[in-house]
Design an enzyme around this catalytic site. Structure first.
Site, PDB file in Angstrom:
ATOM      1  N   CYS A  15       0.792  -1.218   0.000  1.00 23.00           N
ATOM      2  CA  CYS A  15       0.000   0.000   0.000  1.00 23.00           C
ATOM      3  C   CYS A  15       0.827   1.271   0.000  1.00 23.00           C
ATOM      4  O   CYS A  15       2.042   1.283   0.026  1.00 23.00           O
ATOM      5  CB  CYS A  15      -0.979   0.030   1.172  1.00 23.00           C
TER       6      CYS A  15
ATOM      7  N   LEU B 208      -3.064  -2.350  -1.452  1.00 19.78           N
ATOM      8  CA  LEU B 208      -2.634  -3.559  -2.141  1.00 19.78           C
ATOM      9  C   LEU B 208      -3.045  -4.711  -1.236  1.00 19.78           C
ATOM     10  O   LEU B 208      -2.491  -4.890  -0.153  1.00 19.78           O
ATOM     11  CB  LEU B 208      -1.115  -3.545  -2.351  1.00 19.78           C
TER      12      LEU B 208
ATOM     13  N   ASN C  28       1.182   1.229   6.046  1.00 20.07           N
ATOM     14  CA  ASN C  28       1.826   0.602   4.885  1.00 20.07           C
ATOM     15  C   ASN C  28       2.825  -0.416   5.411  1.00 20.07           C
ATOM     16  O   ASN C  28       3.691  -0.075   6.218  1.00 20.07           O
ATOM     17  CB  ASN C  28       2.540   1.677   4.045  1.00 20.07           C
TER      18      ASN C  28
ATOM     19  N   ASP D 193      -3.543  -7.497   9.903  1.00 22.64           N
ATOM     20  CA  ASP D 193      -2.549  -6.924  10.820  1.00 22.64           C
ATOM     21  C   ASP D 193      -2.803  -5.456  11.151  1.00 22.64           C
ATOM     22  O   ASP D 193      -2.312  -4.961  12.163  1.00 22.64           O
ATOM     23  CB  ASP D 193      -1.137  -7.099  10.260  1.00 22.64           C
TER      24      ASP D 193
ATOM     25  N   SER E   6      13.147 -11.097  -1.299  1.00 20.00           N
ATOM     26  CA  SER E   6      14.322 -10.609  -2.018  1.00 20.00           C
ATOM     27  C   SER E   6      15.531 -10.624  -1.083  1.00 20.00           C
ATOM     28  O   SER E   6      15.377 -10.556   0.142  1.00 20.00           O
ATOM     29  CB  SER E   6      14.047  -9.195  -2.545  1.00 20.00           C
TER      30      SER E   6
END
Length: 590
Positions: free
Chosen positions: A2, A50, A75, A100, A368
């Site tokens: 987000c 998102l 976010n 969350d 990642s």
């Protein structure tokens, strides 16, 4: 996950709905699944969503808890939210959603600003207290999730990106001379609170800020691990290896928390490969992995597919290999510049941008490998510091792009500070207490400062430009706390990351470990030539650049004549560095 933005007023006026709407539009790529705006008294909080955890409308943001009198724009992701929820339910709290975000609200109500110490994850959030008008702003320990702030005497605006604040208007767009010095010497790293723009600051990582209704503020730094040997951790090499492997297993597993599939950005290096191996070890089947490669330039190879292919085959992943021809690379540069919250000189920005574009067609979340080099000592400048008697000078010698004296030959006098602010900043960090050796001090500096405003910011900006969330298990704070205790000699073995490589040997094929260290190669940008030379020359000779007058004309002419003769100690192009700054400023109409 987000993007957030908003405005807090301190003068009794209403927040500007027009400015907030413009900021929301600017951060729309970060959250393509929904939007929301809540205005109450002196505060307006906005959100672009998102959807990754609790995909229902009950988890929409900004989230309002009328019973507690709290509103949040958040976010990120709190990986241990199920455990925290259970603890809060034991205290009597009732929940209306399953994600969350609500856990943060209840945790703040239960534990106050100390709630952040309990969060395992990445986050930037703003909480508004209805009854007091107080605002609480927090950022995670490594600044994985960004938060920019613009203040005026009567108001404060915040957003997940600097360009969003510029779109909102009423910003001082003049260039910060000290930030410019950092950009040109500290390898484009501009530490908080500064940005290249005077009117925009950024929230420091590992910090929670309380802003009262009258505008007074207080910051609390809630995390900073000591880089010292712990008498209780006198371990053998094998014991360190096993502890690192156990902690990394936990970190990778935590980052699978999602209500959608999670993939991996697979470069073919040790760091991303071991993530794939650990996920396979934990029973993940059909894991999606993604790699990117570019055309060769000056005889320098532009991909590492041989290693990513090896890992994909070994663990039977659903592998996606993306090759980018030079023409497509050139076409992607404007979008890459637009996605940068701040000027970032690393060539792999465009690599991550194009990779993220492709990955977002298949998946919403990836893991990642960023952070392993800073945490486990993988860079070439650490070994020479092992016996350093002057860590500040020795660090600057290998890391800084240009000295203060050399900068005076490159930029015009009006832009030169009368002291060396970049060396001063690095000196303060390297000489702080709680680092046992020069290598410990450099690892702390790189993980707390350089990492935040180079690799971490790069990955967030480029992935979120396509609505893709990147999670970084090497920046699990418990793993980093462990790594900080490990003697530097264990990290520096095997040309760097020795203890991590030994852990990796238990998981992945040795061919990926016993190889020359790679990186994310984009050779066309390292050797600025052809259309890339035309691009930066046009930017640096434009009227806008002339009006700014940052760079000396004789210096630019030397760069244009022989770009490949002007390479920094970290093997970067000086021309690309100065050209990218001007390209970024023009892209964002500064």
């Amino acid at each position: 996950m987000c993007g957030i933005c908003g405005e807090i007023r301190f003068d009794g006026a209403q927040p500007s709905a027009v400015a907030i709407s413009k900021m929301m539009d600017a951060i729309a790529p970060r959250g393509p699944d929904g939007s929301g705006l809540v205005m109450h008294n002196n505060a307006a909080l906005a959100h672009r969503r998102l959807s990754i955890i609790d995909l229902s409308q009950k988890a929409r943001q900004p989230m309002v808890d009328g019973e507690l009198g709290l509103t949040i724009a958040f976010n990120g992701c709190i990986y241990n939210y199920p455990e925290l929820r259970a603890e809060l339910e034991g205290k009597g709290y009732k929940f209306f959603s399953t994600g969350d975000t609500e856990v943060i609200l209840k945790a703040y109500h239960a534990w106050g600003i100390d709630c952040v110490k309990r969060f395992l994850g990445m986050f930037a959030f703003v909480i508004h207290e209805r009854d007091s008008g107080r605002v609480v702003v927090a950022r995670d320990r490594f600044g994985i999730k960004p938060l920019y702030i613009a203040e005026t005497p009567n108001a404060l605006r915040f957003a997940s990106s600097l360009p969003a604040l510029l779109k909102g208007g009423d910003i001082d767009k003049s260039i910060d001379r000290i930030a410019l010095h950092h950009y040109l010497s500290f390898h484009a790293v501009v530490p908080p609170p500064r940005t290249i723009i005077n009117g925009v600051k950024k929230m420091p990582p590992a910090t929670i800020r309380v802003i009262e209704a009258n505008g007074t503020q207080k910051d609390t730094v809630y995390w900073r691990p000591p880089y010292e040997r712990d008498p209780d951790y006198s371990l053998s090499s094998d014991e360190w290896r096993d502890r690192v492997l156990d902690a990394l297993r936990v970190a990778v597993k935590r980052r699978m928390v999602a209500d959608v599939p999670v993939g991996v950005l697979l470069s073919g290096g040790v760091d991303s490969s071991v993530i794939v191996g650990l996920l396979a070890e934990q029973g993940q089947h059909g894991l999606m992995t993604f790699s990117v490669g570019f055309e060769e330039a000056n005889g320098e190879k532009g991909d590492e597919f041989v290693y990513s292919d090896l890992i994909a085959k070994h663990f039977d992943t659903r592998h996606h290999k993306i090759f980018v021809p030079s023409s497509e690379l050139m076409d992607a540069l404007p979008g890459t510049f637009a996605a940068m919250s701040e000027p970032m000189v690393s060539y792999d920005n465009v690599g991550f941008y194009l990779l993220s574009k492709e990955v977002s067609k298949h998946i919403k979340v990836v893991q990642s490998g960023q952070g392993a080099d800073e945490v486990f000592g993988g860079y070439h400048w650490y070994p020479p510091l092992a016996n350093s008697n002057d860590v500040v000078s020795d660090y600057a010698k290998v890391f800084f792009d240009r000295s203060h004296a050399k900068m005076a030959e490159h930029i015009n006098p009006q832009w030169m500070p009368d002291h060396d602010p970049s060396l001063d900043l690095v000196s303060r960090h390297l000489r702080m207490a709680n680092a046992d050796t020069p290598v410990d001090a450099a690892l702390r500096l790189d993980s707390e400062v350089m990492l935040v405003d180079d690799p971490v910011k790069r990955v967030d900006n480029m992935t979120m430009a396509w609505g893709l969330e990147a999670r970084v298990p090497f920046l699990d704070h418990e793993l980093v706390e462990l790594a900080a205790k490990i003697p530097p000699e264990e990290k520096l073995k095997q040309n760097g990351k020795g203890v991590l490589k030994e852990a990796a040997r238990k998981v992945i094929p040795h061919e990926v470990i016993d190889r020359k260290k790679g990186y994310f190669p984009v050779p066309q940008l390292k050797y600025v030539d052809g259309p890339y030379l035309d691009l930066v020359r046009d930017a640096l000779t434009s009227q806008a650049a002339k009006d700014r007058g940052i760079f000396r004309d004789d210096y630019l002419q030397r760069l244009f004549a022989n770009p490949s003769d002007h390479i920094t100690p970290l093997q970067g192009s000086e021309l690309w560095q100065v050209g990218l700054l001007e390209l970024w400023l023009q892209t964002h109409e500064v």
